[in-house]
Scaffold this active site. Sequence first.
Site, PDB file in Angstrom:
ATOM      1  CG  HIS A   1      -1.709  -1.051   1.595  1.00  0.00           C
ATOM      2  ND1 HIS A   1      -1.269  -2.184   2.213  1.00  0.00           N
ATOM      3  CD2 HIS A   1      -3.050  -1.203   1.424  1.00  0.00           C
ATOM      4  CE1 HIS A   1      -2.284  -3.001   2.400  1.00  0.00           C
ATOM      5  NE2 HIS A   1      -3.381  -2.436   1.932  1.00  0.00           N
TER       6      HIS A   1
ATOM      7  CG  ASP B   1       1.806  -0.992   3.376  1.00  0.00           C
ATOM      8  OD1 ASP B   1       1.091  -0.603   4.304  1.00  0.00           O
ATOM      9  OD2 ASP B   1       1.451  -1.822   2.509  1.00  0.00           O
TER      10      ASP B   1
HETATM   11  C1  XUL Z   1      -7.406  -6.573   4.682  1.00  0.00           C
HETATM   12  C2  XUL Z   1      -6.688  -6.957   3.459  1.00  0.00           C
HETATM   13  C3  XUL Z   1      -5.865  -5.887   2.816  1.00  0.00           C
HETATM   14  C4  XUL Z   1      -5.831  -5.954   1.328  1.00  0.00           C
HETATM   15  C5  XUL Z   1      -5.095  -4.835   0.673  1.00  0.00           C
HETATM   16  O1  XUL Z   1      -8.195  -7.562   5.205  1.00  0.00           O
HETATM   17  O2  XUL Z   1      -6.755  -8.079   3.035  1.00  0.00           O
HETATM   18  O3  XUL Z   1      -4.586  -5.943   3.350  1.00  0.00           O
HETATM   19  O4  XUL Z   1      -5.256  -7.145   0.900  1.00  0.00           O
HETATM   20  O5  XUL Z   1      -5.604  -3.598   1.013  1.00  0.00           O
END
Ligand code: XUL
Length: 443
Positions: free
Chosen positions: A106, A109
């Site tokens: 993300h 992150d």
């Molecule tokens: C949350 C989840 C996230 C997504 C990406 O449950 O799975 O980490 O994979 O935003």
Amino acid sequence: MSYFKGNREYFPGIGRIAYEGPGSDNPLAFKFYDENKMVGDKTMKEHLRFAVAYWHSFCADGSDPFGSGPRTMDWNEKSGMDGAKEKLDAAFEFFTKIGAPHYCFHDRDIAPEGSTVGESEKNLQTITNLAKERQDATGVKLLWGTANVFSHPRYMNGASTNPDYNVVANAAAQVKAALEATVKLGGENYVFWGGREGYMSLWNTEMGRELDHMARFLTMARDYGRKIGFKGPFLIEPKPMEPSKHQYDFDSSTVVGFLRKYELDRDFKLNIEANHATLAQHSFAHELEIARAEGMFGSVDANRGDPQNGWDTDQFPFDVYDTTEAMVSILKSGGFSTGGLNFDAKIRRNSTDREDLFLAHIGGMDAFALGLEKAWTLLNDSELPGLVKERYASFDKGQGQDFENGKMTLDQLAAEADYGKVKPISGKQEKIENIINRILFTK
Ligand code: XUL
Ligand code: CO
């Protein structure tokens, strides 16, 4: 075998993890994942396309709602951009030591949020420039990028479905920058997980309007992505709840209906997460099979829940029945194209040794390597496909085939009705289960 070395070694004493085979008792070696082993016409590495999740492995310190994090992570000691650079080096050291060909992140992150939108974008650009250098030096690739539009308090009422337009605009700035970062890094997919795209109470929610807003936002993101040269699929990751009481991307079927309604089904596919499937009262394989039936299988977030509770525990894969069933579905989908197996999984709060991150990934990779081999055998060298084909044989010829091909009216079909022709035909479930155990526990 070499691995990435930054200014400092974050996992000293651990080298490149090697395949030593099932006879090895070295905990820091693969027992089943032999990246160069051919399974059919592809290597294990090509089939499984493993990815490491930045957030669980390099950002989370094991904290939970009941207490602070017990894990020390040398790369998380400094704050701001200095910390982000150290984290990046630790991440690339880990990717190359574990031998994962891909990673996922993300925006938040990998680079910290600044005090203005512009500063946040600059931070992301700076760190992704460094990530590009490290990708080029190591050959590690970005499986997918995404924007975290759920953690910051400004998103507490949602991102694209927020009732306040000003928040929607902030989400747009983040998604735009994350798309640009994904394109720059050659990301093969772009993911949307709608953590707070849902509601906490229907009393204050205009659901139809929020769904229209979400579709409008996704359409704009699709158009922008295509404009800047993103060629891969956009992926929606279904999840029924947590953190919202109800999330609009509840499960695969719901998402497919949404995508078709808003004519997004040509650009979007599904990113199926095992633990999200079980939260929705489905199995992992069920969600994969819906994606396959709809022609929308994209990628996988590999993890598992705990059968004794309903939370999103995000444990590393371990159950070989589960990985085998999943790999059967994935192979039947034609395997991964742009997608892969991303370990959206976290080590337990009390797994505090530095080596635990390695042990967790080794276990997950081995569980899927086993699943791949067993699934391959089940599909290519067992009675299973024949038994399933036989069940539907009445549609492979004559009037059954005409029915299937839309060549019959209800009148014509009804005219075939004859109580005498219907005989009990066993589903052979137990026979199939016995075959599966035979394949699983023999070579
Ligand atoms: C949350 C989840 C996230 C997504 C990406 O449950 O799975 O980490 O994979 O935003
Ligand atoms: Co996920």
